[in-house]
Design a protein around this motif. Structure first.
Motif, PDB file in Angstrom:
ATOM      1  N   MET A 183      58.651  31.038  45.998  1.00 57.15           N
ATOM      2  CA  MET A 183      58.833  30.426  44.712  1.00 57.15           C
ATOM      3  C   MET A 183      59.879  29.325  44.770  1.00 57.15           C
ATOM      4  O   MET A 183      60.325  28.808  43.765  1.00 57.15           O
ATOM      5  N   ARG A 184      60.303  29.002  45.926  1.00 60.49           N
ATOM      6  CA  ARG A 184      61.349  27.994  46.044  1.00 60.49           C
ATOM      7  C   ARG A 184      60.912  26.637  45.596  1.00 60.49           C
ATOM      8  O   ARG A 184      59.992  26.075  46.090  1.00 60.49           O
ATOM      9  N   ARG A 185      61.566  26.077  44.580  1.00 58.66           N
ATOM     10  CA  ARG A 185      61.273  24.745  44.100  1.00 58.66           C
ATOM     11  C   ARG A 185      62.387  23.801  44.486  1.00 58.66           C
ATOM     12  O   ARG A 185      62.174  22.671  44.803  1.00 58.66           O
ATOM     13  N   LEU A 186      63.614  24.299  44.444  1.00 54.95           N
ATOM     14  CA  LEU A 186      64.763  23.449  44.667  1.00 54.95           C
ATOM     15  C   LEU A 186      65.170  23.496  46.113  1.00 54.95           C
ATOM     16  O   LEU A 186      65.121  22.523  46.815  1.00 54.95           O
ATOM     17  N   GLY A 187      65.618  24.673  46.509  1.00 55.69           N
ATOM     18  CA  GLY A 187      65.967  24.966  47.884  1.00 55.69           C
ATOM     19  C   GLY A 187      66.316  23.803  48.762  1.00 55.69           C
ATOM     20  O   GLY A 187      67.197  23.032  48.537  1.00 55.69           O
ATOM     21  N   VAL A 188      65.554  23.676  49.803  1.00 57.29           N
ATOM     22  CA  VAL A 188      65.833  22.675  50.814  1.00 57.29           C
ATOM     23  C   VAL A 188      65.378  21.298  50.367  1.00 57.29           C
ATOM     24  O   VAL A 188      65.590  20.317  51.051  1.00 57.29           O
ATOM     25  N   GLY A 244      59.998  41.559  47.181  1.00 60.01           N
ATOM     26  CA  GLY A 244      59.803  40.128  47.309  1.00 60.01           C
ATOM     27  C   GLY A 244      60.907  39.418  48.047  1.00 60.01           C
ATOM     28  O   GLY A 244      60.997  38.185  48.017  1.00 60.01           O
ATOM     29  N   LEU A 245      61.753  40.167  48.739  1.00 60.47           N
ATOM     30  CA  LEU A 245      62.869  39.589  49.491  1.00 60.47           C
ATOM     31  C   LEU A 245      62.453  39.370  50.944  1.00 60.47           C
ATOM     32  O   LEU A 245      61.867  40.251  51.569  1.00 60.47           O
ATOM     33  N   ASP A 301      60.884  32.075  50.027  1.00 60.28           N
ATOM     34  CA  ASP A 301      61.239  32.346  48.638  1.00 60.28           C
ATOM     35  C   ASP A 301      60.053  32.244  47.696  1.00 60.28           C
ATOM     36  O   ASP A 301      60.220  32.029  46.501  1.00 60.28           O
ATOM     37  N   VAL A 302      58.833  32.380  48.211  1.00 65.45           N
ATOM     38  CA  VAL A 302      57.653  32.168  47.389  1.00 65.45           C
ATOM     39  C   VAL A 302      57.505  33.228  46.293  1.00 65.45           C
ATOM     40  O   VAL A 302      57.058  32.940  45.191  1.00 65.45           O
ATOM     41  N   GLY A 352      59.386  17.034  40.436  1.00 72.45           N
ATOM     42  CA  GLY A 352      58.489  18.046  39.899  1.00 72.45           C
ATOM     43  C   GLY A 352      57.764  18.701  41.057  1.00 72.45           C
ATOM     44  O   GLY A 352      57.247  18.021  41.943  1.00 72.45           O
ATOM     45  N   ILE A 353      57.758  20.022  41.083  1.00 67.10           N
ATOM     46  CA  ILE A 353      57.097  20.763  42.155  1.00 67.10           C
ATOM     47  C   ILE A 353      56.142  21.773  41.534  1.00 67.10           C
ATOM     48  O   ILE A 353      56.537  22.558  40.670  1.00 67.10           O
ATOM     49  N   GLY A 354      54.904  21.735  41.961  1.00 67.20           N
ATOM     50  CA  GLY A 354      53.933  22.720  41.512  1.00 67.20           C
ATOM     51  C   GLY A 354      53.465  23.559  42.677  1.00 67.20           C
ATOM     52  O   GLY A 354      53.172  23.028  43.764  1.00 67.20           O
ATOM     53  N   ILE A 355      53.415  24.868  42.496  1.00 64.90           N
ATOM     54  CA  ILE A 355      52.927  25.777  43.538  1.00 64.90           C
ATOM     55  C   ILE A 355      51.845  26.654  42.908  1.00 64.90           C
ATOM     56  O   ILE A 355      52.012  27.180  41.795  1.00 64.90           O
ATOM     57  N   GLU A 356      50.744  26.807  43.622  1.00 66.60           N
ATOM     58  CA  GLU A 356      49.638  27.628  43.128  1.00 66.60           C
ATOM     59  C   GLU A 356      49.031  28.415  44.272  1.00 66.60           C
ATOM     60  O   GLU A 356      48.884  27.889  45.387  1.00 66.60           O
ATOM     61  N   GLY A 357      48.710  29.669  44.021  1.00 64.97           N
ATOM     62  CA  GLY A 357      48.076  30.486  45.033  1.00 64.97           C
ATOM     63  C   GLY A 357      46.639  30.759  44.683  1.00 64.97           C
ATOM     64  O   GLY A 357      46.290  30.984  43.527  1.00 64.97           O
ATOM     65  N   LYS A 358      45.760  30.736  45.693  1.00 60.82           N
ATOM     66  CA  LYS A 358      44.347  31.016  45.501  1.00 60.82           C
ATOM     67  C   LYS A 358      43.863  31.987  46.569  1.00 60.82           C
ATOM     68  O   LYS A 358      44.318  31.922  47.717  1.00 60.82           O
ATOM     69  N   PRO A 359      42.934  32.878  46.223  1.00 56.72           N
ATOM     70  CA  PRO A 359      42.364  33.760  47.267  1.00 56.72           C
ATOM     71  C   PRO A 359      41.506  32.963  48.224  1.00 56.72           C
ATOM     72  O   PRO A 359      40.930  31.934  47.866  1.00 56.72           O
TER      73      PRO A 359
END
Length: 347
Positions: A1-6, A187-188, A218-219, A339-346
């Motif tokens: 879930m990391r958007r900022l991070g690195v 989730g760690l 961190d997803v 702006g960061i977008g993250i999406e998961g798909k099967p």
């Protein structure tokens, strides 16, 4: 879930060479706006005003105020929320392959010696990562392998050809990247690594490689140990270090909604970094840039599914950095909106 991070570290890597040139009088020093942005595929969030180094807030709590959850990370429950409460845990599936899609959009502006440059939209970066679970341990921990299946840079705004070229060089380093990792049922991350043989030396800083690793690390939403209910608030403090750049990140999570296996978490994020020398690859001795101050902030909304690794999340934020070269009187202030977008798909 990391958007900022690195993402901030990516911006640092991009701006450091330009800052060194600007202070040393090398050719091209006067065009630091374009050079500083050239290879910044992503950036971080923060207020638009630069803080002096001594005024940067200390975000890390005292060691006895939180629980160590992994290398460089601390978590602390602030409010358990409303009853009914429960321990929130993931129910990973060893046969459930996923595709992580990440989209990075950034605009940047610089100010040198009182002269502010126009804001420049940088080319968008798109990354796709295949995630294949390999084992779910008796304690609920998930082991998986991952591989970057696509990495592209979109065409930028008119006049951004040089930036797009620099970003493509950076992204080229991750096109065949792969590795493995393990996440606990909370989730760690216990460990997320990169296969050395998959790293391509494209003459880049390697910060994009670290961005991918941190995103996978961190997803997932990191749940507290305690029972929580709607409205619960908890905090995660992380010490990040990539290519010698150091910063502290604080995520404050609020459980906005939850049912049996899905829900929404709001995340308010802040980063700060101490004054430090930024090692510029290939720079001569004494030509390294120095980060005088950095402050970043942003917000994220995450829609999670306790049966899946990759949530749907959106992040918006701002980063402000003040950098200098050998001559501290000649400083560069860089402000980035991301702006960061993250999406998961099967799969």
């Amino acid at each position: 879930m990391r958007r900022l991070g690195v993402v901030t570290l990516l911006a640092i890597a991009a701006v450091a060479p330009a800052c060194s040139r600007a202070s040393s009088g090398e050719p091209g020093g006067g065009s630091a706006s374009a050079s500083a942005s050239a290879s910044a595929p992503a950036s971080t969030p923060a207020p638009a005003s630069a803080l002096a180094p001594e005024s940067a807030p200390a975000l890390a709590p005292a060691p006895d105020a939180a629980v160590l959850t992994g290398p460089g990370s601390l978590t602390k429950l602030l409010d358990p929320g409303q009853p009914p409460r429960r321990k929130v845990r993931y129910a990973w599936h060893a046969d459930q392959k996923e595709l992580l899609l990440m989209d990075l959009a950034t605009t940047a502006t610089t100010e040198i010696a009182g002269s502010k440059q126009p804001e420049i939209p940088l080319p968008r970066v798109h990354v796709a990562v295949d995630v294949d679970p390999t084992r779910v341990a008796p304690d609920g921990a998930l082991s998986f392998v991952w591989r970057v299946s696509a990495a592209t840079v979109s065409a930028g705004a008119p006049g951004s050809d040089a930036m797009a070229s620099g970003m493509r060089d950076e992204v080229a380093a991750i096109e065949h990247l792969s590795g493995r990792g393990t996440l606990t049922a909370r989730g760690l991350a216990q460990d997320v690594t990169v296969d050395a043989a998959s790293v391509v030396d494209a003459g880049t800083t390697g910060q994009m490689v670290e961005q991918v690793r941190q995103t996978l690390r961190d997803v997932a939403v990191p749940w507290p140990e305690e029972e929580i209910g709607k409205g619960a608030r908890w905090q995660k403090i992380s010490q990040l270090d990539a290519k010698g750049s150091r910063l502290t990140q604080t995520d404050t999570y609020t459980l906005a909604a939850i049912d049996a296996s899905t829900g929404t978490v709001d995340d308010v994020l802040a980063q700060t970094a101490p004054p430090q020398v930024l090692r510029t690859p290939g720079a001569s001795s004494g030509a390294d840039a120095r980060m005088e101050s950095m402050l970043a902030s942003g917000t994220s909304k995450v829609q999670f599914d306790l049966g899946r690794l990759v949530p749907r999340s959106t992040f918006d934020g701002t980063t402000t950095m003040v950098l200098s070269g050998g001559d501290v009187a000649r400083r560069i202030t860089m402000v980035m909106h991301v702006g960061i977008g993250i999406e998961g798909k099967p799969r």
